[in-house]
Structures are given as C-alpha cells and as structure tokens.
Write a protein that holds these residues in place. Sequence first.
Motif, PDB file in Angstrom:
ATOM      1  N   GLY A 184     -12.408 -20.846 -78.128  1.00 32.36           N
ATOM      2  CA  GLY A 184     -12.339 -20.392 -79.514  1.00 32.36           C
ATOM      3  C   GLY A 184     -12.133 -18.903 -79.659  1.00 32.36           C
ATOM      4  N   MET A 185     -11.533 -18.262 -78.646  1.00 32.66           N
ATOM      5  CA  MET A 185     -11.408 -16.805 -78.667  1.00 32.66           C
ATOM      6  C   MET A 185      -9.962 -16.320 -78.655  1.00 32.66           C
ATOM      7  SD  MET A 185     -14.465 -15.802 -78.898  1.00 32.66           S
ATOM      8  CE  MET A 185     -14.113 -14.052 -78.749  1.00 32.66           C
ATOM      9  N   ASN A 186      -8.998 -17.220 -78.783  1.00 26.37           N
ATOM     10  CA  ASN A 186      -7.605 -16.819 -78.592  1.00 26.37           C
ATOM     11  C   ASN A 186      -6.731 -17.092 -79.798  1.00 26.37           C
ATOM     12  OD1 ASN A 186      -7.553 -15.672 -75.970  1.00 26.37           O
ATOM     13  ND2 ASN A 186      -7.806 -17.708 -75.089  1.00 26.37           N
ATOM     14  N   ASN A 187      -7.292 -16.953 -80.997  1.00 26.54           N
ATOM     15  CA  ASN A 187      -6.511 -17.225 -82.201  1.00 26.54           C
ATOM     16  C   ASN A 187      -5.243 -16.385 -82.284  1.00 26.54           C
ATOM     17  OD1 ASN A 187      -8.299 -19.145 -83.058  1.00 26.54           O
ATOM     18  ND2 ASN A 187      -9.366 -17.830 -84.522  1.00 26.54           N
ATOM     19  N   GLU A 188      -5.381 -15.082 -82.056  1.00 28.75           N
ATOM     20  CA  GLU A 188      -4.222 -14.199 -82.163  1.00 28.75           C
ATOM     21  C   GLU A 188      -3.185 -14.522 -81.089  1.00 28.75           C
ATOM     22  OE1 GLU A 188      -7.351 -13.201 -82.427  1.00 28.75           O
ATOM     23  OE2 GLU A 188      -7.378 -12.533 -84.523  1.00 28.75           O
ATOM     24  N   LEU A 189      -3.663 -14.868 -79.898  1.00 20.03           N
ATOM     25  CA  LEU A 189      -2.745 -15.209 -78.814  1.00 20.03           C
ATOM     26  C   LEU A 189      -1.970 -16.475 -79.154  1.00 20.03           C
ATOM     27  CD1 LEU A 189      -1.948 -14.172 -75.988  1.00 20.03           C
ATOM     28  CD2 LEU A 189      -3.654 -15.736 -75.030  1.00 20.03           C
ATOM     29  N   ILE A 190      -2.622 -17.439 -79.783  1.00 19.55           N
ATOM     30  CA  ILE A 190      -1.931 -18.663 -80.211  1.00 19.55           C
ATOM     31  C   ILE A 190      -0.911 -18.333 -81.296  1.00 19.55           C
ATOM     32  CG2 ILE A 190      -2.250 -20.879 -81.393  1.00 19.55           C
ATOM     33  CD1 ILE A 190      -4.976 -21.067 -79.969  1.00 19.55           C
ATOM     34  N   GLN A 191      -1.314 -17.495 -82.235  1.00 19.96           N
ATOM     35  CA  GLN A 191      -0.400 -17.120 -83.322  1.00 19.96           C
ATOM     36  C   GLN A 191       0.864 -16.467 -82.771  1.00 19.96           C
ATOM     37  OE1 GLN A 191      -1.582 -13.920 -86.082  1.00 19.96           O
ATOM     38  NE2 GLN A 191      -1.220 -15.360 -87.766  1.00 19.96           N
ATOM     39  N   GLU A 192       0.711 -15.706 -81.681  1.00 23.05           N
ATOM     40  CA  GLU A 192       1.851 -15.026 -81.064  1.00 23.05           C
ATOM     41  C   GLU A 192       2.574 -15.919 -80.057  1.00 23.05           C
ATOM     42  OE1 GLU A 192      -0.166 -11.762 -79.329  1.00 23.05           O
ATOM     43  OE2 GLU A 192      -0.639 -10.803 -81.255  1.00 23.05           O
ATOM     44  N   CYS A 193       2.120 -17.186 -79.940  1.00 24.70           N
ATOM     45  CA  CYS A 193       2.710 -18.181 -79.022  1.00 24.70           C
ATOM     46  C   CYS A 193       2.470 -17.836 -77.556  1.00 24.70           C
ATOM     47  CB  CYS A 193       4.193 -18.376 -79.282  1.00 24.70           C
ATOM     48  SG  CYS A 193       4.528 -19.003 -80.946  1.00 24.70           S
ATOM     49  N   GLY A 194       1.503 -16.948 -77.279  1.00 23.40           N
ATOM     50  CA  GLY A 194       1.127 -16.676 -75.895  1.00 23.40           C
ATOM     51  C   GLY A 194       0.263 -17.775 -75.320  1.00 23.40           C
ATOM     52  N   ALA A 195      -0.518 -18.461 -76.178  1.00 20.60           N
ATOM     53  CA  ALA A 195      -1.296 -19.631 -75.793  1.00 20.60           C
ATOM     54  C   ALA A 195      -0.923 -20.752 -76.750  1.00 20.60           C
ATOM     55  CB  ALA A 195      -2.794 -19.338 -75.837  1.00 20.60           C
ATOM     56  N   THR A 196      -1.338 -21.978 -76.413  1.00 18.01           N
ATOM     57  CA  THR A 196      -0.867 -23.136 -77.170  1.00 18.01           C
ATOM     58  C   THR A 196      -1.938 -23.711 -78.086  1.00 18.01           C
ATOM     59  OG1 THR A 196       0.493 -23.641 -75.229  1.00 18.01           O
ATOM     60  CG2 THR A 196       0.396 -25.303 -76.986  1.00 18.01           C
ATOM     61  N   ALA A 197      -3.143 -23.923 -77.569  1.00 16.91           N
ATOM     62  CA  ALA A 197      -4.198 -24.543 -78.391  1.00 16.91           C
ATOM     63  C   ALA A 197      -5.566 -24.168 -77.850  1.00 16.91           C
ATOM     64  CB  ALA A 197      -4.038 -26.060 -78.433  1.00 16.91           C
ATOM     65  N   ASP A 198      -6.542 -24.172 -78.747  1.00 15.39           N
ATOM     66  CA  ASP A 198      -7.926 -23.830 -78.414  1.00 15.39           C
ATOM     67  C   ASP A 198      -8.790 -24.461 -79.499  1.00 15.39           C
ATOM     68  OD1 ASP A 198     -10.271 -22.629 -77.458  1.00 15.39           O
ATOM     69  OD2 ASP A 198      -9.290 -20.711 -77.082  1.00 15.39           O
ATOM     70  N   THR A 199     -10.096 -24.347 -79.358  1.00 13.13           N
ATOM     71  CA  THR A 199     -10.963 -24.696 -80.477  1.00 13.13           C
ATOM     72  C   THR A 199     -10.943 -23.542 -81.471  1.00 13.13           C
ATOM     73  OG1 THR A 199     -12.924 -23.709 -79.463  1.00 13.13           O
ATOM     74  CG2 THR A 199     -12.475 -26.029 -78.974  1.00 13.13           C
ATOM     75  N   SER A 200     -11.316 -23.830 -82.712  1.00 16.67           N
ATOM     76  CA  SER A 200     -11.411 -22.763 -83.711  1.00 16.67           C
ATOM     77  C   SER A 200     -12.851 -22.282 -83.823  1.00 16.67           C
ATOM     78  CB  SER A 200     -10.934 -23.273 -85.079  1.00 16.67           C
ATOM     79  OG  SER A 200     -11.736 -24.355 -85.508  1.00 16.67           O
ATOM     80  N   GLY A 201     -13.643 -22.535 -82.784  1.00 16.32           N
ATOM     81  CA  GLY A 201     -15.070 -22.222 -82.816  1.00 16.32           C
ATOM     82  C   GLY A 201     -15.341 -20.780 -83.174  1.00 16.32           C
ATOM     83  N   TYR A 202     -16.073 -20.579 -84.251  1.00 14.14           N
ATOM     84  CA  TYR A 202     -16.375 -19.232 -84.707  1.00 14.14           C
ATOM     85  C   TYR A 202     -17.682 -18.782 -84.069  1.00 14.14           C
ATOM     86  CZ  TYR A 202     -13.232 -21.156 -88.232  1.00 14.14           C
ATOM     87  OH  TYR A 202     -12.202 -21.786 -88.857  1.00 14.14           O
ATOM     88  N   THR A 203     -17.586 -17.844 -83.150  1.00 18.18           N
ATOM     89  CA  THR A 203     -18.795 -17.408 -82.449  1.00 18.18           C
ATOM     90  C   THR A 203     -19.794 -16.768 -83.397  1.00 18.18           C
ATOM     91  OG1 THR A 203     -17.653 -15.345 -81.859  1.00 18.18           O
ATOM     92  CG2 THR A 203     -17.629 -17.125 -80.241  1.00 18.18           C
ATOM     93  N   LEU A 204     -19.311 -16.144 -84.474  1.00 16.78           N
ATOM     94  CA  LEU A 204     -20.224 -15.491 -85.412  1.00 16.78           C
ATOM     95  C   LEU A 204     -21.189 -16.508 -86.017  1.00 16.78           C
ATOM     96  CD1 LEU A 204     -20.488 -12.530 -86.615  1.00 16.78           C
ATOM     97  CD2 LEU A 204     -19.434 -13.483 -88.661  1.00 16.78           C
ATOM     98  N   VAL A 205     -20.654 -17.632 -86.498  1.00 23.65           N
ATOM     99  CA  VAL A 205     -21.512 -18.637 -87.126  1.00 23.65           C
ATOM    100  C   VAL A 205     -22.347 -19.374 -86.076  1.00 23.65           C
ATOM    101  CG1 VAL A 205     -19.816 -20.522 -87.159  1.00 23.65           C
ATOM    102  CG2 VAL A 205     -21.593 -20.445 -88.894  1.00 23.65           C
ATOM    103  N   ALA A 206     -21.794 -19.556 -84.869  1.00 22.21           N
ATOM    104  CA  ALA A 206     -22.565 -20.194 -83.808  1.00 22.21           C
ATOM    105  C   ALA A 206     -23.769 -19.341 -83.423  1.00 22.21           C
ATOM    106  CB  ALA A 206     -21.685 -20.446 -82.589  1.00 22.21           C
ATOM    107  N   GLY A 207     -23.552 -18.021 -83.280  1.00 20.23           N
ATOM    108  CA  GLY A 207     -24.656 -17.126 -82.951  1.00 20.23           C
ATOM    109  C   GLY A 207     -25.674 -17.031 -84.069  1.00 20.23           C
ATOM    110  N   TYR A 208     -25.192 -17.059 -85.298  1.00 27.66           N
ATOM    111  CA  TYR A 208     -26.065 -16.994 -86.484  1.00 27.66           C
ATOM    112  C   TYR A 208     -27.058 -18.159 -86.490  1.00 27.66           C
ATOM    113  CZ  TYR A 208     -27.101 -17.003 -91.568  1.00 27.66           C
ATOM    114  OH  TYR A 208     -27.697 -17.000 -92.809  1.00 27.66           O
ATOM    115  N   TRP A 209     -26.546 -19.380 -86.344  1.00 27.16           N
ATOM    116  CA  TRP A 209     -27.421 -20.544 -86.374  1.00 27.16           C
ATOM    117  C   TRP A 209     -28.254 -20.659 -85.098  1.00 27.16           C
ATOM    118  CZ3 TRP A 209     -29.010 -23.468 -90.211  1.00 27.16           C
ATOM    119  CH2 TRP A 209     -28.288 -23.465 -91.405  1.00 27.16           C
TER     120      TRP A 209
END
Length: 325
Positions: free
Chosen positions: A220-245
Amino acid sequence: SGDKIVIGYAVNNYTNPYYFGIMDGGNIAAEELGCEVVWKSCENSIEEEISIIENFIESDVDVICMDPVDAGALVDVINKAGEAGIPVVTFNNILDGVDCWAYTPNTVVEASHIAEMMCAYLGYEGNICILQEQPGNQSSDSIENAYRDVMAKYEGIEIIGEQITNWDPDKALEITQTWLSTLNDIDAIITVSGNSAASAAQAIEAVGKTGEIGIFSVDGMNNELIQECGATADTSGYTLVAGYWNIIACYDLSQDTESWPSTIQYTSPMTTTEEAYNTMCDNGLLNNDSDIEVMMIDEAIENASSDDPSQLNIIWDEGCGPRDH
C-alpha cells in the motif's frame, strides 16, 4: 507508568515509509487520547527486538505492540510480558499458542487478490519472479504462500526466479538487476514490500523496460509509482488510518482487555490504473475472483492525501473490530 497510559511500540525499521505512516497515524491517536507512544526500531534484528521488549517490560509500560521480525523467537518474551500483566499486541502477525492480541491487515485475502490481478493481467500465462522478504516472519510467509496458492491454479503461470531480500531495498535492486541480465522473458515481479517493488521498478527503468514487466505488491505504499505506470497493482492500504486505529486498540486494551477481540483484522481495496484494470477484467479477473474490490489509482491517491485518519474508512473483517464499533 503513572496516570498517563504509555504504549511501547517496536517497529521493524525506520527505513520503510510504511512505518512512518503507521507512526504518524498512531501519534495522532495518541494526542487525541492523551497517551504516550514510545517508538523504537529494532532494524530487522530479532535480538534487538527482544531487548527492546524486555526494556519495555522493565519500564512497566501499559501495553506493548510490536511487528515481530521472527514470530517464533518472540514467544518467551511475550509470555514474560503477560506474566508482568502487560497486554501485548502484535502488528502484521498472528501468533498461535501465545496469549496476545493481533492487529493486522488480512494479508492472506489481500495477497490472494493481488496474485489474481497479476495472473489476469498476464492473461493467465507468463513467467514470474518472486522477491521474497523474510522467511520466519509470519506476515511475509503468509503473503508469499497466498501468492503461490493462486499461481498454482493456473498452468500457464511459471515461477522462474525467487530470492530473499530480508526487507532490504538495496538487495531487492541487486537481485532484480541480476534477473534482468540472466533470465529471459520475465513477465512480472511480485513481492510483499513496497520498497522491494520500488527497487524492482528502478532496475526495470534502468534497462528501458518500464511497463513491459508487471510489478505487484501488498504494501500500500506505491500509489504514485502505479500512477506513473512504474508498478502495476498494490493494496490501497492507508498506513495513517491503520496506525491510528492500532493505537486506539492498544489504549482500549490497557483499560479493558475485553474491548477488542484477540484477532483484529481489516482489509483494503486493491488499486491499479483503469487501463490495467480493464485488461484484467477482459482476461477474466472477476470470473476468477468475484469478491475483489478495486479502487482506481487516482481515487486511492486522493484518499491517501488526507491528514485526518478519523475521516478515512477502515473495513473490519466480520467480528474483528472493536466491540462497540
């Protein structure tokens, strides 16, 4: 620890941006709750992690949370904390036969979805390399096994390379460079760590093959890389909300050990570009994985830019959230 609740937290390292997101979200929760989180990094050393936990016990913190480097090696020190009356929460790992809580994404489900996306993206035929992370780490092992289980379903998918990185992005870069120079016709690289995925993308870009070799991970850490087509797919896991809870759960357990179930699991949607998703669907993704939830990358990036984790959704697995949620 006096009137203020103190949570001792051992993360694996301070190099993976994943943990920075967890810490940022956790610190927001701590400020809201009026508690203190003492963050320590073991730098992927099991000996150092044991030492950190022993120091937490000696300091009489109210709760201990950790991301186990090696789950089996921590049983004795976790039991020691329990004997001292300190609740223990493991992050990213579920330990069997130990009296503790587990707070973790449902990595098996997420990894299965990512592997299904990869196989569909390739039309269920292709050569795969696996950047393994750390054998013995429950999270790493369960994700890798889920990948393998999905790939084994499709005769046209072949694993042609696999090597261990031990969460080291430099090692992942070196391994990928070697594969690119020695293996023919790599169609995709799949890994656990976003850092390893980014290293693979760097090596692929250096030989002018960006977009020709798929890159898949569950960090869940490569959103920008996916947007730029450097990577293909990942989870959209938001570490901010995961750490919060995560910190809310630790705080609640310091007050009432019945406030959360022993296994606290959540899932995130997968994310990719619209073009890649259309290719996957055209090749039969939804026929083979009807339960998958996919968020397009632009929406994932917009959501991840939030600095208020209380406004982001976290999807608890059935029976796995707070008792009053």
